[in-house]
Design an enzyme around this catalytic site. Structure first.
Site, PDB file in Angstrom:
ATOM      1  N   GLY A  65       0.844  -1.240  -0.015  1.00  0.00           N
ATOM      2  CA  GLY A  65       0.068   0.122  -0.003  1.00  0.00           C
ATOM      3  C   GLY A  65       0.852   1.347   0.026  1.00  0.00           C
ATOM      4  N   ALA A  66       1.735   1.345   0.990  1.00  0.00           N
ATOM      5  CA  ALA A  66       2.846   2.575   0.956  1.00  0.00           C
ATOM      6  C   ALA A  66       3.675   2.258   1.943  1.00  0.00           C
ATOM      7  CB  ALA A  66       1.901   3.670   1.583  1.00  0.00           C
ATOM      8  N   MET A  67       4.852   3.221   1.900  1.00  0.00           N
ATOM      9  CA  MET A  67       6.170   2.979   2.593  1.00  0.00           C
ATOM     10  C   MET A  67       6.413   4.365   3.410  1.00  0.00           C
ATOM     11  SD  MET A  67       8.174   0.865   3.684  1.00  0.00           S
ATOM     12  CE  MET A  67       9.541   1.526   5.124  1.00  0.00           C
ATOM     13  N   GLU A  68       6.754   3.778   4.822  1.00  0.00           N
ATOM     14  CA  GLU A  68       6.868   5.180   5.559  1.00  0.00           C
ATOM     15  C   GLU A  68       8.307   5.733   5.628  1.00  0.00           C
ATOM     16  OE1 GLU A  68       6.442   1.981   6.620  1.00  0.00           O
ATOM     17  OE2 GLU A  68       7.633   1.453   8.404  1.00  0.00           O
ATOM     18  N   ASN A  69       9.002   5.722   4.287  1.00  0.00           N
ATOM     19  CA  ASN A  69      10.618   6.390   4.457  1.00  0.00           C
ATOM     20  C   ASN A  69      10.492   7.527   5.361  1.00  0.00           C
ATOM     21  OD1 ASN A  69      10.994   3.904   2.548  1.00  0.00           O
ATOM     22  ND2 ASN A  69       9.515   5.578   1.279  1.00  0.00           N
ATOM     23  N   HIS A  97      -1.579   5.986   8.527  1.00  0.00           N
ATOM     24  CA  HIS A  97      -0.668   4.602   9.116  1.00  0.00           C
ATOM     25  C   HIS A  97       0.673   5.080   8.833  1.00  0.00           C
ATOM     26  CE1 HIS A  97       0.257   0.515   9.375  1.00  0.00           C
ATOM     27  NE2 HIS A  97       1.306   0.639   8.658  1.00  0.00           N
ATOM     28  N   GLU A  98       0.871   5.603   7.662  1.00  0.00           N
ATOM     29  CA  GLU A  98       2.364   5.967   7.359  1.00  0.00           C
ATOM     30  C   GLU A  98       2.858   7.117   8.220  1.00  0.00           C
ATOM     31  OE1 GLU A  98       3.550   3.463   5.814  1.00  0.00           O
ATOM     32  OE2 GLU A  98       1.775   2.722   5.007  1.00  0.00           O
ATOM     33  N   HIS A 157       3.887   6.164  11.649  1.00  0.00           N
ATOM     34  CA  HIS A 157       5.168   5.410  11.562  1.00  0.00           C
ATOM     35  C   HIS A 157       6.067   6.266  11.989  1.00  0.00           C
ATOM     36  CE1 HIS A 157       4.527   1.179  10.757  1.00  0.00           C
ATOM     37  NE2 HIS A 157       3.916   1.390   9.442  1.00  0.00           N
ATOM     38  N   GLU A 190       4.297  -2.451  13.213  1.00  0.00           N
ATOM     39  CA  GLU A 190       3.153  -2.523  12.514  1.00  0.00           C
ATOM     40  C   GLU A 190       1.914  -2.797  13.195  1.00  0.00           C
ATOM     41  OE1 GLU A 190       3.116  -1.509   9.720  1.00  0.00           O
ATOM     42  OE2 GLU A 190       5.011  -1.866   8.887  1.00  0.00           O
TER      43      GLU A 190
END
Ligand code: TRP
Ligand code: ZN
Length: 895
Positions: A268-272, A304-305, A308, A327
């Site tokens: 879905g997505a990434m919290e970089n 959510h991201e 994080h 998570e």
């Protein structure tokens, strides 16, 4: 050396083997020079030995071509290091040194969507969990945290935008039409949070003022054509930032926060850090193209991201066994956020439905694992419903056990104590214990025992003594990692319903002084295998309302009569349990129909009338939240019914459920028709929860009507399809039409599908919905239709969203067709899936491995089906060079 040799399959990593790194990397300087077809990565890494100097130091590296290597500026000769397809070993490294490497990588050819790759025209990265090693040689583990400076260069026309984590500290033009940008991230981080983006992107910009008064620039980067679909993500982001300040006291910690949307993305997505990368499906939204569910998903994933940033980035994981540390906690946080933004009970019902169909099935299958696993082969396979959703349930139980004040004290303590550290779930629970003074020793079993506990509840009422006792037994079935389970600490929220409403509760061992304020509600804490709770002064035999709000991730058995369930559905003060009573009542009704199906009497079957009576009363109750009403009227899904069966008969499930649905639809047709015709399809769209609620109830009514439509119903449906001003209504009408077996409707459906594609062919996210609708359409012949879709110009076998829309949806959400195949080949669905997996496995092993899930359930199906499924797993197992991702799932499923 460009290494694409097959990696040996079947190597297992164990938590018990964890050892801290012998070196840390204090500073990481990267120069990433992007050219057409190839990219050069120059890395300068400042290493420092932490304890005794080892004889050799191995850095991770995959699919890298090493061009240069030097230590402290001196080139190494071939005796000083060794390079293979897994990494780079330095012999006899100094105590402290700078390693310089230069590698060549090929992002244009990287179809795994891990490392640096190209999505359409955009270069982007995905490093979690172990993708950074495809960019440069590194200690690719989350407990190595470094200061990153990244200089990106590329052609200025092709890639006018150059991004990385943190703040931009430099930039400018270079020779040959190129330019560069240099970024510095002031927060030390593990390399899985590294990100880089280069491409021709347009942006939407806004600002946010933090509670302490700092100004943050917010930017969302998308392709020019999608600029009109960013508003919802931006307002969701600002809401999330405010919420985290108010609810957790957490502020954002950089001057800039960026989101980039790309079309090709495995998840879905990434919290970089400071530079989140999103699947377009989780950012873009506008009423004309996006359903209500889509709007809510964008809000949830953006939050959510963002969350994080604290639960994951500022405090990160020591190793990948701790994945649920970030998570599970972050899913809990985003669920609470969504509950606060919309309807709390609706959100809870939706989440529980996912948990107990998909996660419970995982927990009962060959891939069952605790939320903190003890071993894995391929970590990408452990981004599971168990780690995410069950992990969130465990945090929710902690939050409820501690209560709001102590839970907040505990999270404050956790964030302060571990800021900048890489920690374990033990340390998370320790903070909960320290802040609350509670002993959570037994509770911690939730972290290392897999499986879904089953509670069997019996009760007894003693009229004379006015005593009511509840006896609860817990047992947890064996799972692959552990046969004998110790008792869990299980909070069971409950109340008792009498004739006139909720009864005042007093447990035999409670003194009158310490009765809680809300005296109709208790949380029973189950810690033994069997426990009896005695309530005194109970004037009548009550109906117990158990596991309110789904207070623990367990299965609950209690012999409710249908009358009991009707009482709960209509009168329980707990919204979740009202829904639950409807589900139980509907399930019992469908199970009757399944019996009739098996005895070949389904055609004459008349369901018990309780269900329709309850539905009628609910529909006539104007005080009910319409979204809750829609959920209560929604029959249990085929997947949920299957999960409740010992041996699954997907055909019986489908036709029994359908028969009950048709009965409900015809009995309540007048009420449903009223809902649909009263709705003005041209009313202005708002993505607010009360509007969403209205639409969901009206569309549920339309769905019921279209099971056996009159000419008027068909007209209502076509009218909605033609006049809808938003995708929720348009898609609901199209779905009802396409899934309708009526002959006239079928003709209309063919034209409607064509027209819909014509209208939306330039909107990939709408085309995905169009594909998914056809893939899940239960009308016979779905496999042939799906095979035709794979040849359609809209399909792209390299794009995960397209693969999910067609293949995953068909195999997971169209059980009737998947399990019955074609007229002459009943196993055709299974063979189709195996072929698709084999085609994909070498291109994108993460996605290929995820596709295997439906086959892993083979043991739950009747003889022929189970064996036919197993045969396809065996076929995968026999494939030479199968990816470690797929190998792990296939081998564990066959065991
Ligand atoms: N950390 C991401 C999230 O939950 C998950 C994720 C994004 C991921 N992309 C991935 C996991 C690729 C594995 C592989 O928000
Ligand atoms: Zn996450």
């Amino acid at each position: 050396m460009n290494s694409s040799e097959p990696v040996p399959s079947g190597k297992t990593v164990y938590l018990k083997d964890y050892a801290p790194p012998s070196y840390i990397i204090e500073k990481t300087e990267l120069d990433v020079d992007i050219y057409k077809g190839e990219t050069f990565v120059l890395a300068r890494l400042q290493f420092q030995c932490l304890d005794e100097r080892p004889q050799a130091l191995t850095l991770d590296g995959e699919a890298l071509e090493l061009l240069d290597i030097a230590i402290d500026g001196k080139a190494l000769d071939s005796t000083q290091y060794r390079c293979d397809h897994r990494g780079l070993t330095l012999h006899n490294p100094p105590e402290r040194f700078v390693l310089t490497t230069r590698v060549r990588i090929l992002p244009e050819q990287n179809t795994s969507l891990e490392g640096l790759y190209r999505s359409r025209t955009i270069y982007c990265t995905q490093c979690e969990a172990e993708g950074f090693r495809k960019i440069t040689y590194y200690l690719d583990r989350p407990d190595v945290m470094s200061d990153f400076i990244t200089r990106v260069s590329a052609d200025k026309n092709e890639c006018p935008i150059l991004l990385s984590n943190g703040n931009k500290i430099d930039g400018g033009d270079l020779d040959g039409g190129r330019h560069f940008a240099t970024w510095h991230d002031p927060h030390k981080k593990p390399c899985y949070l590294f990100a880089l983006v280069a491409g021709d992107l347009a942006k939407v910009e806004d600002r946010f003022r933090t509670a302490s008064g700092r100004e943050v620039t917010l930017q969302i980067f998308v392709e020019e054509k999608d600029l009109d679909k960013c508003d919802h993500a931006m307002s969701s982001l600002k809401n999330a930032m405010r919420w985290d300040e108010q609810v957790y006291g957490r502020e954002y910690d950089l001057d800039i926060f960026m989101i980039v949307a790309v079309d090709d993305f495995n998840m879905g997505a990434m919290e970089n850090k400071g530079l989140n990368i999103f699947n377009t499906s989780c950012v873009l939204a506008k009423p004309e193209t996006t359903t209500d569910a889509g709007f809510q998903r964008v809000e949830g994933v953006v939050a959510h991201e963002y969350f994080h940033n604290w639960s994951g980035n500022r405090v990160t994981c020591r190793d990948w066994f701790q994945l649920s540390l970030k998570e599970g906690f972050t899913v809990f946080r985003d669920a609470e956020f969504s509950a606060d933004m919309g309807s709390r009970t609706v959100k809870r019902v939706e989440d529980v439905a996912v948990l107990r169909t998909l996660q419970f099935a995982e927990d009962a299958g060959p891939m069952a694992h605790p939320i903190r696993p003890a071993s894995y082969m391929e970590i990408s396979n452990f981004y599971t419903l168990t780690i995410y959703e069950k992990g969130a349930e465990v945090v929710r139980m902690l939050a409820n056990l501690l209560g709001p004040a102590d839970f907040r004290k505990a999270t404050d303590l956790y964030f302060e104590r571990h800021d900048g550290q890489a920690v374990t779930t033990e340390e998370f629970v320790q903070a909960m214990e320290d802040a609350s003074g509670r002993d959570l020793t037994q509770f911690k079993r939730w972290y290392n025992q897999a499986g879904t506990p089953r509670l069997s509840v019996t009760d007894e009422y003693d009229q004379e003594q006015r005593r009511y006792s509840l006896t609860i037994r817990q047992s947890t079935p064996a799972t692959p990692e552990c046969a004998e389970k110790l008792a869990f600490h299980i909070p069971v929220a409950m109340g008792l319903l009498g004739e006139a409403g909720e009864l005042a509760l007093k447990l035999a061992d409670e003194s009158l002084d310490d009765l809680p304020e809300d005296n109709t509600h208790r949380v029973l804490e189950l810690t033994e295998t069997e426990q009896t709770f005695v309530f005194t002064d109970i004037p009548e035999k009550p109906v117990p309302s158990l596991l309110r709000g789904f207070s623990a991730p367990v299965k609950l058995d209690y012999q409710y009569s249908r009358a009991d369930l009707a009482t709960l559905a209509l009168h329980d003060s707990d919204g979740f349990n009202r829904y639950e009573a409807c589900q139980k009542l509907a399930l019992a009704t469908i199970q009757d129909a399944m019996l009739a199906y098996q005895q070949d009497t389904l055609a004459e079957f008349v369901p018990d009338s309780t269900l329709v009576q309850v539905y009628r009363l609910l529909l006539e109750d104007n005080s009910l939240d319409q979204a809750m009403l829609a959920l209560m009227l929604n029959l249990p899904s085929e997947a949920y019914i299957a999960e409740e069966q010992e041996v699954i008969d997907p055909v019986a499930i489908h036709f029994a459920r359908r028969q009950v649905a048709a009965y409900v639809g015809s009995e309540l047709a007048e009420l449903f028709r009223l809902r649909v015709s009263a709705y003005d399809p041209t009313r202005e769209y708002r993505a607010q929860s009360d509007d969403i609620a209205l639409r969901s109830m009206k569309n549920a009514a339309l769905g019921y009507l279209m099971l056996l439509p009159t000419a008027e119903d068909l007209h209502l449906c076509l009218n909605q399809l033609a006049r809808a001003n938003n995708m929720t209504d348009e898609m609901a009408a199209l779905t009802a039409l396409v899934c309708c077996e009526d002959n006239t409707a079928q003709e209309q459906a063919r034209d409607a599908l064509t027209a819909f594609y014509q209208k939306w062919q330039d909107e990939p996210l709408v085309v995905n919905q169009w594909l998914a609708l056809q893939a899940r359409n239960p009308i016979p012949g779905a496999l042939e239709r799906v095979q035709a879709l794979l040849q359609h110009p809209a399909y792209d076998g390299n794009n995960p969203n397209k693969i999910r829309s067609v293949i995953s949806v068909f195999c997971n959400n169209n059980p009737l067709n998947f399990h019955t195949g074609t007229a002459d080949e009943p196993d055709a669905g299974y063979r189709f899936l195996a072929e698709q997996i084999l085609q994909l496995d070498s291109k994108n092993p993460q996605i290929a491995a995820r596709l295997i899930t439906p086959l892993t359930r083979w043991r739950r199906y009747t003889g022929d089906r189970g064996q036919a499924m197993r045969l396809q797993l065996q076929r995968l197992a026999d494939q030479p060079g199968l990816s470690p991702d797929s190998y792990e799932i296939v081998s564990k499923s066959l065991n």
